[in-house]
Design an enzyme around this catalytic site. Structure first.
Site, short mmCIF file in Angstrom:
data_model
loop_
_atom_site.label_atom_id
_atom_site.label_comp_id
_atom_site.label_asym_id
_atom_site.label_seq_id
_atom_site.Cartn_x
_atom_site.Cartn_y
_atom_site.Cartn_z
N LYS A 104 0.73 4.67 6.71
CA LYS A 104 0.05 5.43 5.66
C LYS A 104 0.52 6.88 5.72
O LYS A 104 1.18 7.32 6.65
CB LYS A 104 -1.47 5.40 5.89
CG LYS A 104 -2.12 4.05 5.67
CD LYS A 104 -2.44 3.87 4.21
CE LYS A 104 -3.23 2.58 3.97
NZ LYS A 104 -2.73 1.40 4.66
N SER A 160 0.82 -1.21 0.00
CA SER A 160 0.00 0.00 0.00
C SER A 160 0.86 1.27 0.00
O SER A 160 0.32 2.36 -0.15
CB SER A 160 -0.93 0.02 1.21
OG SER A 160 -0.22 0.34 2.38
#
Lengths: 208, 208
Positions: free
Chosen positions: B164, B127
């Site tokens: 993230k 990700s």
DNA sequence: TACAAAGTGTATCATAGTGTATAAAAAAAG
DNA sequence: CTTTTTTTATACACTATGATACACTTTGTA
């Protein structure tokens, strides 16, 4: 409270929580099995047994499962549920039908509270920019068919998801735009129409 | 602390450290056996016992092994500090709690500057591959609870350490993936959640 | 109503991998 | 040589997983 969870067990809890949110029940043993990548129902059943043993799940008298101490949304340990993102609305189909869902986005349970159903809608146009909703923003909508005056509601008008302010008048319903663009007009409807949901929050456009 | 180690014991520590860094767990007795050239699991088990006795390894309550200190840390000329490697995150416990730490890995002080607290985290999934973080890489994280827009942060989401990009919006916090895999979605959170740390460097995965 | 199909939870048995223990064999030391 | 330490070859119990079977409920349909 230090509960040691394996990766699979944590995945299982999250899967169960989502299933609860979207379908209102806990998944079956075999659904859990495929979701966790197992090939035998026994494996999923063992996971469930472990979670019951740890006091996270509970088995009711009727056999249904219950998620016990999952929903403590403290600020350190964020919990999320997957909320469907509704893209283009297809004609003549419920707004949450499978063909309208672009994908699922994790949202904190302090925004999307378990017990209600939510969806995310991408705002189009500038008809609500005075209310802080601009083109491309994501709107978190709690699904319900009733609304109070002043609520920002989502309604299906001419097979399109419209976001407007709800106003109930003597014998009709008015959906008001909140824009500094004068070209947007109120929509006047009869009393017996249903809203799709009420806006809870808006998430400013995410540049991807 | 001058711990005298045999050749085999030093080899064992190196082997265990590599497993920790790249696979996230300590090798089984039989894997250690073949790696050290033994032909009986007993021999490897004896090595482990010796290392536990010398305080280099520790056996947890669940049976897993933990690397307490690393041999390289004993060498005076190496200007390194031992940084905890965080593995599986236990729910309801700070991320740096003892039960989450798999072992300690020496890191150069030019990366981990004294005065801050750091930990190492193994990246999972793709990700963040646009940000140069790939599956299996080790991420050096400086522990802090604040972050700026654009920082690569570590957060506890659904009992998992998630990496993230941090984005603070008007009334919410969004954690963005940085991937060329479209299937990764942003995570939408409220403002009252805490960041665990900010990524400083990544250590690419090496072949063993 | 009756019946078949699908889905349900659960149980049985086999397999592979785990840590550990035992005693024999080999090697090293005295 | 004897004694001590190390290594080997097995064995045992335990766990996780897999393939399959069984009885039960629900559901749609004839």
């Amino acid at each position: 409270m230090k509960t040691q969870l394996s990766q699979r067990q944590a995945d299982a809890i999250r899967y169960i929580r989502n299933w609860l949110m979207h379908k209102g029940k806990t998944p079956s043993v075999r659904e859990l099995m495929t979701a966790l990548g197992y090939k035998s129902p026994r494996s999923a059943a063992l996971i469930i047994e472990k979670l019951i043993q740890k006091g996270i799940l509970r088995k009711r008298s009727n056999g249904d499962l219950q998620l016990i101490k999952d929903i403590d949304a403290d600020s350190v340990h964020a919990r999320t549920v997957d909320i469907p993102l509704v893209g283009m609305v297809t004609c003549g189909v419920p707004i949450l039908a499978q063909e309208n869902i672009e994908g699922y986005i994790p949202v904190s349970v302090s925004l999307a509270k378990p017990g209600f159903k939510y969806f995310l809608l991408r705002a189009k146009g500038d008809s609500m920019n005075k209310a802080g909703i601009n083109d491309g923003d994501l709107i978190l909508v709690r699904q319900q068919s009733t609304a109070q005056n002043g609520d920002i509601v989502v309604a299906l008008i001419d097979d399109e998801a419209t976001v407007k302010e709800f106003q109930h008048r003597k014998n009709c319903v008015v959906l008001m735009p909140r824009s500094n663009n004068k070209s947007h007009k109120p929509i006047i409807l009869t009393e017996n129409f249903q809203v799709q949901g009420v806006a809870v929050t808006t998430i400013p456009k995410l540049e991807v």
